[in-house]
Design a protein around this motif. Sequence first.
Motif, PDB file in Angstrom:
ATOM      1  N   GLU A 229     -12.033   1.522   0.638  1.00 35.27           N
ATOM      2  CA  GLU A 229     -11.217   1.005   1.736  1.00 35.27           C
ATOM      3  C   GLU A 229      -9.950   0.413   1.133  1.00 35.27           C
ATOM      4  N   ALA A 230      -8.807   0.749   1.715  1.00 34.33           N
ATOM      5  CA  ALA A 230      -7.546   0.228   1.188  1.00 34.33           C
ATOM      6  C   ALA A 230      -6.484   0.284   2.274  1.00 34.33           C
ATOM      7  N   GLU A 232      -2.447   0.240   3.475  1.00 35.40           N
ATOM      8  CA  GLU A 232      -1.351   1.075   2.959  1.00 35.40           C
ATOM      9  C   GLU A 232      -0.614   0.407   1.809  1.00 35.40           C
ATOM     10  N   ARG A 233      -0.650  -0.906   1.733  1.00 34.57           N
ATOM     11  CA  ARG A 233      -0.091  -1.629   0.594  1.00 34.57           C
ATOM     12  C   ARG A 233      -1.211  -2.480   0.008  1.00 34.57           C
ATOM     13  N   SER A 234      -1.747  -2.062  -1.116  1.00 41.22           N
ATOM     14  CA  SER A 234      -2.884  -2.788  -1.683  1.00 41.22           C
ATOM     15  C   SER A 234      -3.001  -2.528  -3.171  1.00 41.22           C
ATOM     16  N   GLY A 235      -3.726  -3.439  -3.848  1.00 42.72           N
ATOM     17  CA  GLY A 235      -3.968  -3.264  -5.274  1.00 42.72           C
ATOM     18  C   GLY A 235      -4.793  -2.036  -5.574  1.00 42.72           C
ATOM     19  N   SER A 236      -5.637  -1.627  -4.626  1.00 40.00           N
ATOM     20  CA  SER A 236      -6.457  -0.435  -4.833  1.00 40.00           C
ATOM     21  C   SER A 236      -5.590   0.806  -4.978  1.00 40.00           C
ATOM     22  N   LEU A 237      -4.509   0.872  -4.198  1.00 32.90           N
ATOM     23  CA  LEU A 237      -3.610   2.016  -4.306  1.00 32.90           C
ATOM     24  C   LEU A 237      -2.809   1.966  -5.601  1.00 32.90           C
ATOM     25  N   ILE A 238      -2.577   0.753  -6.127  1.00 32.08           N
ATOM     26  CA  ILE A 238      -1.952   0.633  -7.452  1.00 32.08           C
ATOM     27  C   ILE A 238      -2.870   1.254  -8.496  1.00 32.08           C
ATOM     28  N   THR A 239      -4.176   0.984  -8.384  1.00 32.50           N
ATOM     29  CA  THR A 239      -5.137   1.577  -9.312  1.00 32.50           C
ATOM     30  C   THR A 239      -5.134   3.096  -9.196  1.00 32.50           C
ATOM     31  N   VAL A 253     -12.714   7.718   0.325  1.00 29.37           N
ATOM     32  CA  VAL A 253     -13.749   7.721   1.362  1.00 29.37           C
ATOM     33  C   VAL A 253     -13.069   7.509   2.710  1.00 29.37           C
ATOM     34  N   PRO A 254     -13.268   8.399   3.666  1.00 26.66           N
ATOM     35  CA  PRO A 254     -12.620   8.241   4.970  1.00 26.66           C
ATOM     36  C   PRO A 254     -13.261   7.108   5.768  1.00 26.66           C
ATOM     37  N   GLY A 255     -12.484   6.560   6.705  1.00 27.09           N
ATOM     38  CA  GLY A 255     -12.997   5.506   7.574  1.00 27.09           C
ATOM     39  C   GLY A 255     -12.541   5.732   8.991  1.00 27.09           C
ATOM     40  N   SER A 256     -12.639   4.710   9.809  1.00 25.71           N
ATOM     41  CA  SER A 256     -12.211   4.808  11.197  1.00 25.71           C
ATOM     42  C   SER A 256     -10.695   4.949  11.281  1.00 25.71           C
ATOM     43  N   ILE A 257     -10.229   5.760  12.213  1.00 23.02           N
ATOM     44  CA  ILE A 257      -8.780   5.908  12.414  1.00 23.02           C
ATOM     45  C   ILE A 257      -8.173   4.624  12.978  1.00 23.02           C
ATOM     46  N   TYR A 258      -9.000   3.706  13.439  1.00 20.98           N
ATOM     47  CA  TYR A 258      -8.520   2.452  14.005  1.00 20.98           C
ATOM     48  C   TYR A 258      -8.516   1.311  12.968  1.00 20.98           C
ATOM     49  N   ARG A 263      -6.386   2.993   6.201  1.00 25.78           N
ATOM     50  CA  ARG A 263      -5.138   3.765   6.246  1.00 25.78           C
ATOM     51  C   ARG A 263      -4.704   4.256   4.868  1.00 25.78           C
ATOM     52  N   GLY A 264      -4.919   3.425   3.851  1.00 24.53           N
ATOM     53  CA  GLY A 264      -4.560   3.862   2.503  1.00 24.53           C
ATOM     54  C   GLY A 264      -5.391   5.048   2.052  1.00 24.53           C
ATOM     55  N   CYS A 265      -6.689   5.034   2.381  1.00 25.29           N
ATOM     56  CA  CYS A 265      -7.570   6.152   2.027  1.00 25.29           C
ATOM     57  C   CYS A 265      -7.148   7.424   2.760  1.00 25.29           C
ATOM     58  N   HIS A 266      -6.833   7.286   4.038  1.00 23.83           N
ATOM     59  CA  HIS A 266      -6.431   8.459   4.813  1.00 23.83           C
ATOM     60  C   HIS A 266      -5.126   9.040   4.288  1.00 23.83           C
ATOM     61  N   ARG A 267      -4.214   8.166   3.867  1.00 12.68           N
ATOM     62  CA  ARG A 267      -2.967   8.666   3.294  1.00 12.68           C
ATOM     63  C   ARG A 267      -3.238   9.424   1.991  1.00 12.68           C
TER      64      ARG A 267
END
Length: 363
Positions: A229-230, A232-239, A253-258, A263-267
């Motif tokens: 889970e991440a 759109e702006r997060s340390g996980s996306l930095i990793t 891993v996908p999650g709910s669209i809501y 959102r970071g995972c979906h991107r």
Amino acid sequence: MERFCLAALCRAPHVGSRIAANLVRTLGTACEAWRADEGALRAAGLSAERAAALHGFLRKNKDLPEKIAASCERGGISLFIPTDEAYPALLKEIYDPPQTLFCRGSLACFQHTAIAMVGARHASAYGKGAAEDIALGLAERGFVVVSGAARGIDTASHRGALKAGATVAVLGCGVDVAYPRENARLLSEIAEKGAVISEYAPGTAPFAAFFPARNRIISGVAHGTVVVEAAERSGSLITAEFALNEGRDVFAVPGSIYSETSRGCHRLIQQGARLVASAADVAAEYEGGVQPGGAPPEKLTEEEAAVYALLSREEALSLDELICRLQGRAANVAFLLLGLRVKGLVEETPMRTYIRSAKGKSV
């Protein structure tokens, strides 16, 4: 005392791994660098201002190498440097490998394929459940799970892995510091079954600036990184970005669209990261062992293929050069490059130019 002098150098303000490594190369040994006067530091390539600041730190902290050595002995902490056989092989390959790696536990677990798992601190019940299940499945299959021991996804990943195997926690503080505090018992269990590692000397308190640097180690020791889970702006996306830059695999891993934390995972998935719903999805990528440099299995779109065909391992091209050479055969080249990086086929250099990754060099 050589490795403890190196650790002390890395602890000096405004030094860090790359500058410390350069000082050792120029001045001969870490101990020589630690004893160097201001003139020698300038001759080694430091600016007058930085040389003066470092020399002042060295004078005020002459006994720091001995203090670090004593802290390691008291805490049962090992100190590794890149020339040590036990130092993780994959970590040596990254752009800025840590010159010192403190460890509670054993680095022997890195003899197995390592998978990093990262995600939101304020994770949902779904995210924490998915992380724990995937980590457990990976551990059952003989993988070692790497994460950062933070709240949320990191903690769930460690707990899942510990049910069946080893896990590694990479900290943004000293390995003898429990952060967050509620994970003190968890960190002790990780050290017993795997390893707690950090580039920061024992006793170093957590500091916000340390965590982005810590993330490069999380991805650097692993063959692939799973983002659970991440935002759109997060340390996980930095990793994930560090993983891409090193040509490593990225999974999401996908999650709910809501859900904002998905959102970071979906991107990432939109840009080409492998969608995973179970440990089996990750493990399938490594059947028969990790084979770096082999032909990539992904099929490219016509536009991706056009961009990829212009790249090589020998000649780095800028975004503008690629756009010019494509002559309109592909639109939104920056987006296409990001997708190719997610697939591990393209690397971005420190000069913001692009080359084929080692993974895709034979295509």
